[in-house]
Design a protein around this motif. Structure first.
Motif: not given
Length: 413
Positions: A84, A114, A117
């Motif tokens: 991430s 992203t 994460g």
């Protein structure tokens, strides 16, 4: 498989890793907030459209939080967080080369996926791997990284955009993000207390429905929504107000105003300590009232009043956030991590809606319009706090009645 304890080299490495992780995530997320007037001028878009560079990221992040939390149960904690961070840093660098506003929004949309994460998993990792007596310190360092990263991303991007350009500012933040990702990966050990599980959609859905049926949690989710909606709106459009007459401040000077958010590191501790003395409901009402006072002061015309208003609003916002998040954890009797994820979901949805909706009020009515919109949000917050108090009193009465019934039964026996 040993737990991580405060004072050990492993604790220091882990805390450093999560400080870097929080810095990475929130610097990238909020790097566009002071750039909204720059985007309006360069890409010839309205304030509401310009605000999408932040709002679209937070709404996608909100949705992705729930997904990543479930994926980490299968794929593991550290791999998802590391990927991430690296992916977010690369996307931030690529966004700096956007030839038009549409391309920028595409990259910021991907960033919403992203970036989720890390916050979706960080607290779960710390809760699993840390010794109970060391968890509070570790969590505090992680949240400090969040706060400092958020302030740095805002101040740095605004100043560099004024001195050079927004592209260089965004690329530099992406490079710093890559460095943070490397620090995180090298210093964090792989999970030792975690065991992967198969995903069971039925269990996930049933527990989510049970949270949403709880009126107390619904009020808390509403409070998360409104406090973040108002916070993003006031900081988004104060930047527009102060770059226009009669203030005519430079983008660099306006960006320095975000430094007032550092006060959140103090107000969070202040509110947390006083909850034990005054109770959650009273502290929530006091915190909302502090923000409302700041909003009223923002209507006065002097530059000093604007700075004071932002400071008070930020103080109240972080205090409210501290009380509400701890209340969610106390209110949810089962599946606490999912209840927290739902709170964060509404929290970031509020960021997106408040941030963009404020643009229409700014374009139509100026600062008085934005302030009026935020005032409505805060009034809803007061209503939620009042409803929450009633629900809590009802729960206490139920517990006392059940206890009395049980005592009576044993008395007869």
């Amino acid at each position: 498989m040993s737990l991580i304890r405060h004072g050990t080299p492993l604790f220091r490495k882990t805390s450093f890793a999560f400080f870097a992780a929080g810095f990475n995530t929130f610097a990238i997320l909020y790097s566009t907030q002071p750039l909204l007037p720059v985007f309006s001028e360069e890409f010839k878009v309205s304030p509401a459209i310009s605000s999408l560079s932040l709002s679209i990221t937070t709404i996608i992040l909100a949705i992705s939080l729930i997904i990543f939390g479930s994926l980490s149960e299968v794929w593991g904690r550290k791999p998802v967080m590391s990927i991430s961070m690296v992916a977010s840093s690369v996307l931030c660098i690529l966004a700096a080369f956007s030839p038009d506003f549409t391309t920028l929004l595409v990259f910021r949309t991907l960033l919403g996926i992203t970036l989720a994460g890390l916050p979706a998993i960080a607290m779960a990792y710390l809760g699993e791997e840390m010794d109970a007596r060391s968890l509070g310190v570790a969590m505090g360092l992680y949240i400090s990284g969040n706060a400092i990263g958020g302030v740095f991303g805002r101040v740095f991007s605004g100043i560099v955009a004024d001195w050079l350009n927004w592209q260089f500012a965004m690329a530099a933040i992406g490079v710093l993000g890559l460095i943070s990702a490397i620090i995180f990966t090298l210093n964090l050990r792989s999970s030792e207390q975690f065991g992967s599980e198969a995903m069971h959609a039925g269990t996930l859905v049933s527990s989510m429905v049970s949270h949403l049926k709880d009126p107390g949690l619904r009020y808390l989710f509403g409070i998360g929504f409104i406090i973040m909606a108002g916070n993003v709106a006031i900081f988004n459009y104060m930047g527009y107000a102060l770059t226009e007459p009669p203030y005519n401040l430079s983008q660099a000077l306006v960006s320095w105003l975000f430094i007032v958010m550092i006060i959140g590191m103090y107000s969070s501790i202040w509110a947390g300590r006083r909850v034990e003395k005054f109770g959650r409901q009273k502290m929530l009402l006091i915190s909302l009232l502090i923000s409302f006072t700041g909003l009223l002061i923002s209507l006065e015309g002097s530059l000093f009043s604007k700075v004071l208003a932002l400071t008070l609003y930020a103080f109240g916002f972080f205090a409210s956030q501290t009380v509400a998040t701890s209340w969610v954890s106390a209110r949810a009797l089962q599946h606490k991590s999912q209840a927290s994820s739902l709170y964060l979901f509404l929290y970031y949805v509020g960021s997106s809606i408040g941030g963009t909706l404020g643009g229409f009020f700014w374009s139509g009515f100026g600062w008085i319009g934005v302030a009026g919109m935020i005032a409505v949000f805060l009034m809803i917050g007061f209503w939620c706090a009042r409803g929450l108090a009633k629900v809590e009193r009802y729960r206490v009465a139920e517990v006392e009645a059940a206890s009395a019934k049980e005592n009576k039964h044993f008395g007869k026996s």
